[in-house]
Design a protein around this motif. Structure first.
Motif, mmCIF file in Angstrom:
data_model
loop_
_atom_site.group_PDB
_atom_site.id
_atom_site.type_symbol
_atom_site.label_atom_id
_atom_site.label_comp_id
_atom_site.label_asym_id
_atom_site.label_seq_id
_atom_site.Cartn_x
_atom_site.Cartn_y
_atom_site.Cartn_z
ATOM 1 N N GLN A 270 -36.265 -32.300 -11.515
ATOM 2 C CA GLN A 270 -37.196 -33.410 -11.315
ATOM 3 C C GLN A 270 -38.395 -33.340 -12.255
ATOM 4 O O GLN A 270 -38.973 -34.347 -12.596
ATOM 5 C CB GLN A 270 -37.780 -33.366 -9.900
ATOM 6 N N PHE A 271 -38.803 -32.109 -12.573
ATOM 7 C CA PHE A 271 -40.004 -31.929 -13.385
ATOM 8 C C PHE A 271 -39.597 -31.206 -14.669
ATOM 9 O O PHE A 271 -39.786 -29.999 -14.816
ATOM 10 C CB PHE A 271 -41.070 -31.148 -12.595
ATOM 11 N N LYS A 272 -39.021 -31.977 -15.580
ATOM 12 C CA LYS A 272 -38.327 -31.376 -16.715
ATOM 13 C C LYS A 272 -39.245 -30.566 -17.628
ATOM 14 O O LYS A 272 -38.821 -29.595 -18.225
ATOM 15 C CB LYS A 272 -37.608 -32.468 -17.525
ATOM 16 N N ASN A 273 -40.494 -30.980 -17.752
ATOM 17 C CA ASN A 273 -41.380 -30.258 -18.658
ATOM 18 C C ASN A 273 -42.205 -29.174 -17.979
ATOM 19 O O ASN A 273 -43.127 -28.624 -18.568
ATOM 20 C CB ASN A 273 -42.309 -31.244 -19.367
ATOM 21 N N ALA A 274 -41.881 -28.905 -16.738
ATOM 22 C CA ALA A 274 -42.677 -27.935 -15.984
ATOM 23 C C ALA A 274 -42.425 -26.507 -16.451
ATOM 24 O O ALA A 274 -41.354 -26.192 -16.976
ATOM 25 C CB ALA A 274 -42.351 -28.051 -14.503
ATOM 26 N N ILE A 275 -43.412 -25.659 -16.259
ATOM 27 C CA ILE A 275 -43.242 -24.226 -16.477
ATOM 28 C C ILE A 275 -42.644 -23.649 -15.196
ATOM 29 O O ILE A 275 -43.164 -23.885 -14.098
ATOM 30 C CB ILE A 275 -44.607 -23.575 -16.779
ATOM 31 N N SER A 276 -41.555 -22.920 -15.332
ATOM 32 C CA SER A 276 -40.880 -22.374 -14.153
ATOM 33 C C SER A 276 -41.665 -21.180 -13.596
ATOM 34 O O SER A 276 -42.054 -20.288 -14.347
ATOM 35 C CB SER A 276 -39.472 -21.949 -14.567
ATOM 36 N N VAL A 277 -41.914 -21.194 -12.301
ATOM 37 C CA VAL A 277 -42.586 -20.052 -11.668
ATOM 38 C C VAL A 277 -41.785 -19.591 -10.453
ATOM 39 O O VAL A 277 -41.066 -20.387 -9.836
ATOM 40 C CB VAL A 277 -44.036 -20.397 -11.214
ATOM 41 N N SER A 278 -41.956 -18.308 -10.122
ATOM 42 C CA SER A 278 -41.308 -17.779 -8.917
ATOM 43 C C SER A 278 -42.140 -18.194 -7.701
ATOM 44 O O SER A 278 -43.292 -18.599 -7.841
ATOM 45 C CB SER A 278 -41.262 -16.256 -9.002
ATOM 46 N N GLU A 279 -41.545 -18.052 -6.524
ATOM 47 C CA GLU A 279 -42.307 -18.361 -5.292
ATOM 48 C C GLU A 279 -43.540 -17.475 -5.202
ATOM 49 O O GLU A 279 -44.605 -17.908 -4.771
ATOM 50 C CB GLU A 279 -41.434 -18.126 -4.057
#
Lengths: 251, 251
Positions: free
Chosen positions: B66-75
């Protein structure tokens, strides 16, 4: 009310008082002891003008003129029993009234299907009080009205409104007043002619009115708007219903 | 919006990100960086549909579709940057818009003199959005609308409403719309004929409209009631004004 003889014997806050009062943060303990907590000078004054039965009042020395039968406590001790982040001079232990009967069969009733937020329920109780609606029925899954946050946000209105928790399908099946239900689709609230007395049925903010209650609605009513946002806060939509009902009634 | 090149280089949440994002809980830091935080899948989607400039989005792996340009973060990392007690999958850093100009001189303006409670301001913004009132001016002593609690309780309406903070005596002195002020004494709101456009002026819950603003009011207006309780919640009274204004306008 605390009688004088009792006060003479019990002048101090005991460890068991502290434990008991703290336990009343939990609904299960409030029900077990049949007690709830009210805090703050102004709201305890309103409490004393009501029919609620006060078991004990704890107050700072400075407040004993106003609360003559109170047990005097230090600021430190008040900090030990308060349910607030900033204790407010006086704390009362109050008996939960016996299951309220709807003793005003010919007056309008506000019915709330699933209110979870204590601030919302407090605001709803206060708004009903403002507009002279004296009876509120909440679904059994709603937040407990003797929760401290609810009590605080009613600003004393809790002592003037008859609140009960009921299984709404059974209640509505037996009700013989016209039922106006707040829905996303329905007649505009500004076009609707409200009967008085009536039942005003509001749904929860996240789920609206439960499917199983829809068949009981005689008048589906909606609040029209500009169409930008999906929903209103439940306290707000309830207030708009109460206001519009009151406007028509007082014409 | 985050451009692809930037995302390629900065795939991780850095210590300095964590520090900076946490500092944005404070108004002074929000103003220093010109940034505020928006959290939650639904509200960030509404943000992306708005004119607000997003600096960065951090999202759980599961939300990257859904948020293609987001930076991936862990919980765990999301827990380190969230301003909420329960982090909600996605967090966006957003630029505070330049001081909003009132760019709709012929539209109704809601003016709030001293709103302190973030939930109240959020509710007011959402209610204004519902009724199509697009401009809100708050007194300078009001709570900051980029406070996380305000943002959350607007449910996305914050991105559609033009909010500014002004010195109200100067603003009202220059305003050339009729001013309707909410007071405890005045004409019943149900009898008042609202002009459109107009200024609707609401006071704070504890102090009402400031003394210095009273002379600017053309129409003192009150919400009648049963006389039991002294005041209504500010979100509620503002909603009743917006609703009555809307009812008349849409007749």
């Amino acid at each position: 009310m605390v009688n004088f003889a009792v006060v003479k014997i019990r002048k101090v806050l005991t460890k068991s008082d502290i434990k008991r009062i703290n336990s009343l943060k939990r609904k299960s303990k409030r029900n077990e002891y049949g007690l709830f907590v009210v805090e703050g000078v102004k709201i305890v004054q309103e409490l004393m003008d009501s029919d609620f039965k006060i078991q004990q009042i704890f107050a700072l020395q400075s407040e004993l003129d106003q609360f003559k039968n109170a047990i005097s406590v230090s600021e430190k001790d008040l900090g030990r029993i308060t349910h607030l982040s900033n204790p407010n001079k006086v704390l009362a232990l109050v008996e939960i009234p016996k299951m309220n009967k709807l003793d005003r069969p010919n007056e309008t009733i506000l019915v709330i299907d699933g209110v979870n937020d204590p601030g919302n329920l407090g605001t709803i109780i206060r708004t009903a009080d403002w507009f002279g609606i004296k009876q509120i029925i909440c679904s059994e899954n709603s937040v407990d009205c003797y929760n401290s946050k609810v009590i605080m946000s009613t600003m004393g209105s809790i002592f003037r409104i008859n609140i009960s928790y009921q299984h709404l399908p059974s209640y509505l099946a037996k009700a013989d007043l016209p039922i106006y239900g707040a829905l996303l689709e329905g007649e505009s609230i500004y076009q609707t002619e409200f009967s008085s007395p009536s039942i005003i049925l509001m749904g929860s903010e996240s789920h609206g009115i439960s499917e199983e209650l829809i068949p009981f609605i005689h008048h589906p009513v909606t609040i029209p708007g500009a169409g930008n946002t999906e929903s209103l806060n439940l306290g707000v939509s309830t207030a708009i219903f109460c206001s519009e009902y009151y406007r028509q009634k007082s014409k």
